[in-house]
Design a protein around this motif. Sequence first.
Motif, PDB file in Angstrom:
ATOM      1  N   SER A 273       0.813  -1.219   0.000  1.00  0.00           N
ATOM      2  CA  SER A 273       0.000   0.000   0.000  1.00  0.00           C
ATOM      3  C   SER A 273       0.844   1.265   0.000  1.00  0.00           C
ATOM      4  O   SER A 273       0.311   2.361  -0.189  1.00  0.00           O
ATOM      5  N   ALA A 274       2.165   1.147   0.203  1.00  0.00           N
ATOM      6  CA  ALA A 274       3.028   2.329   0.290  1.00  0.00           C
ATOM      7  C   ALA A 274       4.274   2.206  -0.567  1.00  0.00           C
ATOM      8  O   ALA A 274       5.238   2.939  -0.370  1.00  0.00           O
ATOM      9  N   THR A 275       4.250   1.284  -1.530  1.00  0.00           N
ATOM     10  CA  THR A 275       5.441   0.975  -2.326  1.00  0.00           C
ATOM     11  C   THR A 275       5.206   1.246  -3.803  1.00  0.00           C
ATOM     12  O   THR A 275       4.118   1.001  -4.322  1.00  0.00           O
ATOM     13  N   ALA A 276       6.229   1.753  -4.474  1.00  0.00           N
ATOM     14  CA  ALA A 276       6.216   1.935  -5.922  1.00  0.00           C
ATOM     15  C   ALA A 276       7.496   1.366  -6.504  1.00  0.00           C
ATOM     16  O   ALA A 276       8.489   1.175  -5.800  1.00  0.00           O
ATOM     17  N   VAL A 277       7.464   1.101  -7.802  1.00  0.00           N
ATOM     18  CA  VAL A 277       8.619   0.558  -8.512  1.00  0.00           C
ATOM     19  C   VAL A 277       9.204   1.635  -9.422  1.00  0.00           C
ATOM     20  O   VAL A 277       8.482   2.272 -10.188  1.00  0.00           O
ATOM     21  N   GLY A 299       0.932  -5.371  -9.338  1.00  0.00           N
ATOM     22  CA  GLY A 299      -0.104  -4.377  -9.084  1.00  0.00           C
ATOM     23  C   GLY A 299       0.386  -3.127  -8.386  1.00  0.00           C
ATOM     24  O   GLY A 299      -0.421  -2.364  -7.837  1.00  0.00           O
ATOM     25  N   LEU A 300       1.694  -2.890  -8.396  1.00  0.00           N
ATOM     26  CA  LEU A 300       2.260  -1.695  -7.758  1.00  0.00           C
ATOM     27  C   LEU A 300       2.364  -0.562  -8.769  1.00  0.00           C
ATOM     28  O   LEU A 300       2.592  -0.798  -9.957  1.00  0.00           O
ATOM     29  N   PRO A 301       2.232   0.694  -8.320  1.00  0.00           N
ATOM     30  CA  PRO A 301       2.520   1.821  -9.222  1.00  0.00           C
ATOM     31  C   PRO A 301       3.972   1.739  -9.689  1.00  0.00           C
ATOM     32  O   PRO A 301       4.844   1.340  -8.918  1.00  0.00           O
ATOM     33  N   LYS A 330      10.114  13.205  -0.219  1.00  0.00           N
ATOM     34  CA  LYS A 330       8.927  14.032  -0.439  1.00  0.00           C
ATOM     35  C   LYS A 330       7.635  13.288  -0.107  1.00  0.00           C
ATOM     36  O   LYS A 330       6.562  13.903  -0.009  1.00  0.00           O
ATOM     37  N   GLY A 331       7.728  11.965  -0.005  1.00  0.00           N
ATOM     38  CA  GLY A 331       6.551  11.164   0.282  1.00  0.00           C
ATOM     39  C   GLY A 331       5.632  10.984  -0.909  1.00  0.00           C
ATOM     40  O   GLY A 331       4.456  10.645  -0.751  1.00  0.00           O
ATOM     41  N   ARG A 332       6.166  11.148  -2.128  1.00  0.00           N
ATOM     42  CA  ARG A 332       5.313  10.993  -3.310  1.00  0.00           C
ATOM     43  C   ARG A 332       6.130  10.568  -4.524  1.00  0.00           C
ATOM     44  O   ARG A 332       7.341  10.784  -4.590  1.00  0.00           O
ATOM     45  N   LEU A 333       5.441   9.959  -5.463  1.00  0.00           N
ATOM     46  CA  LEU A 333       6.038   9.513  -6.702  1.00  0.00           C
ATOM     47  C   LEU A 333       5.900  10.612  -7.753  1.00  0.00           C
ATOM     48  O   LEU A 333       4.951  11.390  -7.708  1.00  0.00           O
ATOM     49  N   PHE A 334       6.856  10.680  -8.683  1.00  0.00           N
ATOM     50  CA  PHE A 334       6.743  11.700  -9.720  1.00  0.00           C
ATOM     51  C   PHE A 334       5.644  11.324 -10.709  1.00  0.00           C
ATOM     52  O   PHE A 334       5.196  10.186 -10.784  1.00  0.00           O
ATOM     53  N   GLU A 338       4.361   7.980 -19.274  1.00  0.00           N
ATOM     54  CA  GLU A 338       3.750   7.308 -20.407  1.00  0.00           C
ATOM     55  C   GLU A 338       2.434   6.680 -19.972  1.00  0.00           C
ATOM     56  O   GLU A 338       2.151   6.549 -18.776  1.00  0.00           O
ATOM     57  N   ALA A 339       1.624   6.287 -20.950  1.00  0.00           N
ATOM     58  CA  ALA A 339       0.248   5.890 -20.682  1.00  0.00           C
ATOM     59  C   ALA A 339       0.133   4.685 -19.763  1.00  0.00           C
ATOM     60  O   ALA A 339      -0.837   4.569 -18.996  1.00  0.00           O
ATOM     61  N   ALA A 340       1.106   3.784 -19.818  1.00  0.00           N
ATOM     62  CA  ALA A 340       1.019   2.574 -18.996  1.00  0.00           C
ATOM     63  C   ALA A 340       1.198   2.868 -17.511  1.00  0.00           C
ATOM     64  O   ALA A 340       0.841   2.037 -16.664  1.00  0.00           O
ATOM     65  N   GLU A 341       1.748   4.028 -17.178  1.00  0.00           N
ATOM     66  CA  GLU A 341       2.003   4.381 -15.780  1.00  0.00           C
ATOM     67  C   GLU A 341       0.783   5.065 -15.173  1.00  0.00           C
ATOM     68  O   GLU A 341       0.179   5.939 -15.793  1.00  0.00           O
ATOM     69  N   LYS A 342       0.444   4.685 -13.959  1.00  0.00           N
ATOM     70  CA  LYS A 342      -0.729   5.220 -13.291  1.00  0.00           C
ATOM     71  C   LYS A 342      -0.328   6.137 -12.132  1.00  0.00           C
ATOM     72  O   LYS A 342       0.722   5.954 -11.528  1.00  0.00           O
ATOM     73  N   PRO A 343      -1.177   7.121 -11.807  1.00  0.00           N
ATOM     74  CA  PRO A 343      -0.885   7.991 -10.659  1.00  0.00           C
ATOM     75  C   PRO A 343      -0.842   7.183  -9.360  1.00  0.00           C
ATOM     76  O   PRO A 343      -1.469   6.123  -9.259  1.00  0.00           O
TER      77      PRO A 343
END
Length: 370
Positions: A273-277, A299-301, A330-334, A338-343
């Motif tokens: 719930s708090a991880t991105a790749v 299923g990770l951002p 910053k506690g956030r992802l940039f 591209e279209a395949a990437e989700k907020p």
Amino acid sequence: RLGSQGRRVAITGFGVVAPCGLGKDAFWKGLNGPGLTSGRTIEIADWDPTPYFDNPKEARRADRVEQFALAAAAECFEHAGRPAVDDSRFGTIFGTGVGGLRSIEEQIEVMLTKGERRVSPFLVPMMMPNASGAAISMRYGLRGPNETITTACAASTHAIGYAARMIAWGMIDACVSGGSESAGCRIGVNSFGNMTALSTEGRSVPFSPERDGFVLGEGAAAFMLEEWSLAEARGATQLARIASVQSDRCRRDPGQATANARKQLAGVSYDPSATAVISGATGIAAPTTEEKQLLDDLGLPFRASCSAFGQSLEAVFPASVALAAIGLSKGRLFAPLEAAEKPMDRALKEALVTGWGHWRGEALAHLTSA
């Protein structure tokens, strides 16, 4: 896993040189640009190395790859401050794929057009793969282990992992680590082009169905790694913790990249719930297709860093680690590139930085917020 049987390792500062921005602030801001949409290569425009040398002559005696490394190291020390450790326990572990390729090409041309006696006596120190790490070590008086790792596209991955393990195992207390690359000269571009690795459309969109290779970039990133309690004692800002770095030998067998990645992920404990790749995917068809399927399964951002600054070989992994460190602080992802990437609509507390499907080695780094 670092820290489970040893000391914790903190990132207390870093410096970045990249086509999308010089310095960590411009680098982060540059990620919000349009991405790479034209050209088989991208270079750092109007590069001026003289601020990082005592005089212009000294700058000319350093290959562009070394110039980038010293620029990244200068910002790294400015950002982190100097660790309060004995110089003999302060290491330099750096990575590069090819070293001073530009200097080799230039001096071969000199020899062929002007004769043997016109070849520069400085070619050898300019072309050596260890020029970047050696220059950083000498510039800052670091007397601990000074080693250069050259394992193709996995070199910086291995360098950062090795440096972190040396700190975790008590061999050293601090280390400058990262990587630098600048291979966009004619021989480099034509070699990658002839192996059909470069995008014919000049677009860097690794996870798009329309991908057709990568855009060759350049750059460097340098990190200050410190033993956690020593960094805390001197009042340093701990931007992130390196929880683990894993690497495997890469084979070109179908499915092997996925198999290695799943094995590495099995050794990492993270909160979905708090991880991105932050992916180092290049856009080369087979390994990128495998990684995209794996990321969909997780299923990770995710974000493909090469969309922002190209496939800069050894600079991709450390630049991706820099993205992770900034994002965690910053506690956030940039924003998606591209279209395949989700907020990502939740706080970023952990990051998985991948180097899957790369030539000669595959890797996964797990970073957590401080």
